[in-house]
Design a protein around this motif. Structure first.
Motif, PDB file in Angstrom:
ATOM      1  N   CYS A 204      29.353   5.836   1.577  1.00 46.99           N
ATOM      2  CA  CYS A 204      30.550   6.048   0.754  1.00 46.99           C
ATOM      3  C   CYS A 204      30.595   5.070  -0.420  1.00 46.99           C
ATOM      4  O   CYS A 204      30.828   5.467  -1.568  1.00 46.99           O
ATOM      5  N   LEU A 208      30.377   5.848  -4.534  1.00 44.58           N
ATOM      6  CA  LEU A 208      31.434   5.444  -5.463  1.00 44.58           C
ATOM      7  C   LEU A 208      30.916   4.482  -6.530  1.00 44.58           C
ATOM      8  O   LEU A 208      31.385   4.508  -7.671  1.00 44.58           O
ATOM      9  N   GLN A 218      37.530  11.597 -11.485  1.00 47.97           N
ATOM     10  CA  GLN A 218      37.943  12.098 -10.178  1.00 47.97           C
ATOM     11  C   GLN A 218      36.721  12.289  -9.288  1.00 47.97           C
ATOM     12  O   GLN A 218      35.698  12.820  -9.732  1.00 47.97           O
ATOM     13  N   VAL A 219      36.833  11.875  -8.046  1.00 48.17           N
ATOM     14  CA  VAL A 219      35.729  11.966  -7.088  1.00 48.17           C
ATOM     15  C   VAL A 219      36.246  12.604  -5.798  1.00 48.17           C
ATOM     16  O   VAL A 219      37.250  12.164  -5.244  1.00 48.17           O
ATOM     17  N   LYS A 252      39.714   2.480  -5.988  1.00 44.63           N
ATOM     18  CA  LYS A 252      40.879   3.337  -6.230  1.00 44.63           C
ATOM     19  C   LYS A 252      41.681   2.908  -7.450  1.00 44.63           C
ATOM     20  O   LYS A 252      42.493   3.691  -7.966  1.00 44.63           O
ATOM     21  N   ILE A 257      40.364   9.278  -6.049  1.00 47.37           N
ATOM     22  CA  ILE A 257      39.470   9.627  -4.951  1.00 47.37           C
ATOM     23  C   ILE A 257      40.167  10.603  -3.999  1.00 47.37           C
ATOM     24  O   ILE A 257      41.286  10.351  -3.549  1.00 47.37           O
TER      25      ILE A 257
END
Length: 281
Positions: A204, A208, A218-219, A252, A257
């Motif tokens: 993760c 990112l 935006q993910v 964030k 996210i």
């Protein structure tokens, strides 16, 4: 460009009984395999009913309880209830403000999720913000200008030979080919000490890192390990999990996210991320 139609394949034989959702998966189940049969359908329900014509009542019950048969639970200001087709689910949820949904194996599970979602909505605001992150299922419909700033990340982690491994596959919001792939060992011993959990979390973070470095806005993270979200949402006693929580908090601040959970290797593209975890030497 015309929107690609969804297709479903009913498959029956000694090796597999159920429904698959792509031509590639259909070929893998049927081509060159003795006694395997299949047929293409426009809806998942039609494919399921075709398969049930060949099986016993006991097998039919098992099939409807499996992940190949499903219903969709929906909660939101416009509609709350259960639907039985992906098309209706997409129509009622995607791009609609405040609408949330989840794919479930049966109506009992769907009702339980809706009841749970309703109860969570009654809790205080801070908890509700966490729930909104967990239940987000898709980006809002992007404008052409925003399209290049959105990315979907399929992530997976593994652990073998005393070393964690990770895999990441990235797609733009409407691409059919991946725009980025990454895989490797978990060299940070703090995460490696957590074995499979550390590998999943590292996948993760690496995804990112790439999204941030490439100016994404935006993910959407497609994951199969619940800790990806749960370790962000509560106070941690473990030093490494606390570090993960802090790093996610930093991301964030710069990225919007979203999270979507799938069962292990349930989606063809997520299976690609899993395959990458096996490529390390």
């Amino acid at each position: 460009m015309k929107k690609k139609k969804n297709v479903y394949y009913g498959v029956y034989g000694p090796l597999f009984k159920g429904v698959v959702h792509s031509g590639q998966a259909f070929k893998e189940q049927v081509s060159g395999k003795k006694g395997m049969y299949g047929k293409r359908f426009k809806t998942e329900q039609e494919a399921l009913e075709w398969v049930e014509n060949f099986i016993s009542p006991a097998e039919k019950h098992q099939l409807r309880q499996s992940g190949d048969a499903c219903v969709y639970a929906i909660c939101g200001p416009d509609f709350t209830g259960i639907v039985h087709s992906k098309e209706e689910f997409v129509e009622k949820v995607f791009g609609k403000k405040g609408m949330r949904g989840k794919k479930c194996v049966n109506e009992q599970q769907a009702q339980k999720w809706m009841d749970s979602f309703t109860q969570r909505g009654k809790k205080k605001k801070k908890v509700k913000q966490i729930v909104d992150i967990r239940e987000t299922v898709l980006f809002v419909e992007p404008t052409p200008k925003e399209l290049k700033q959105q990315v979907i990340l399929y992530i997976d982690g593994g652990y073998k030979n005393n070393r964690g491994t990770y895999g990441v596959v990235a797609y733009s919001a409407k691409s059919i080919e991946p725009i980025y792939r990454d895989f490797g060992y978990v060299y940070d011993e703090r995460f490696n000490a957590l074995k499979n959990t550390g590998a999943e979390l590292m996948a993760c973070l690496r995804g990112l890192e790439w999204a941030f470095a490439n100016n994404m806005d935006q993910v959407c993270i497609i994951y199969d390990f619940e800790g990806i979200v749960s370790h962000c949402a509560k106070t941690q006693s473990n030093e490494t999990l606390t570090l993960y929580q802090q790093m996610m908090g930093d991301f964030k601040k710069h990225l919007h996210i979203h999270f979507l959970h799938v069962r292990h290797a349930n989606k063809t593209l997520h299976a690609e991320a899993h395959r990458l975890t096996q490529l390390v030497l």
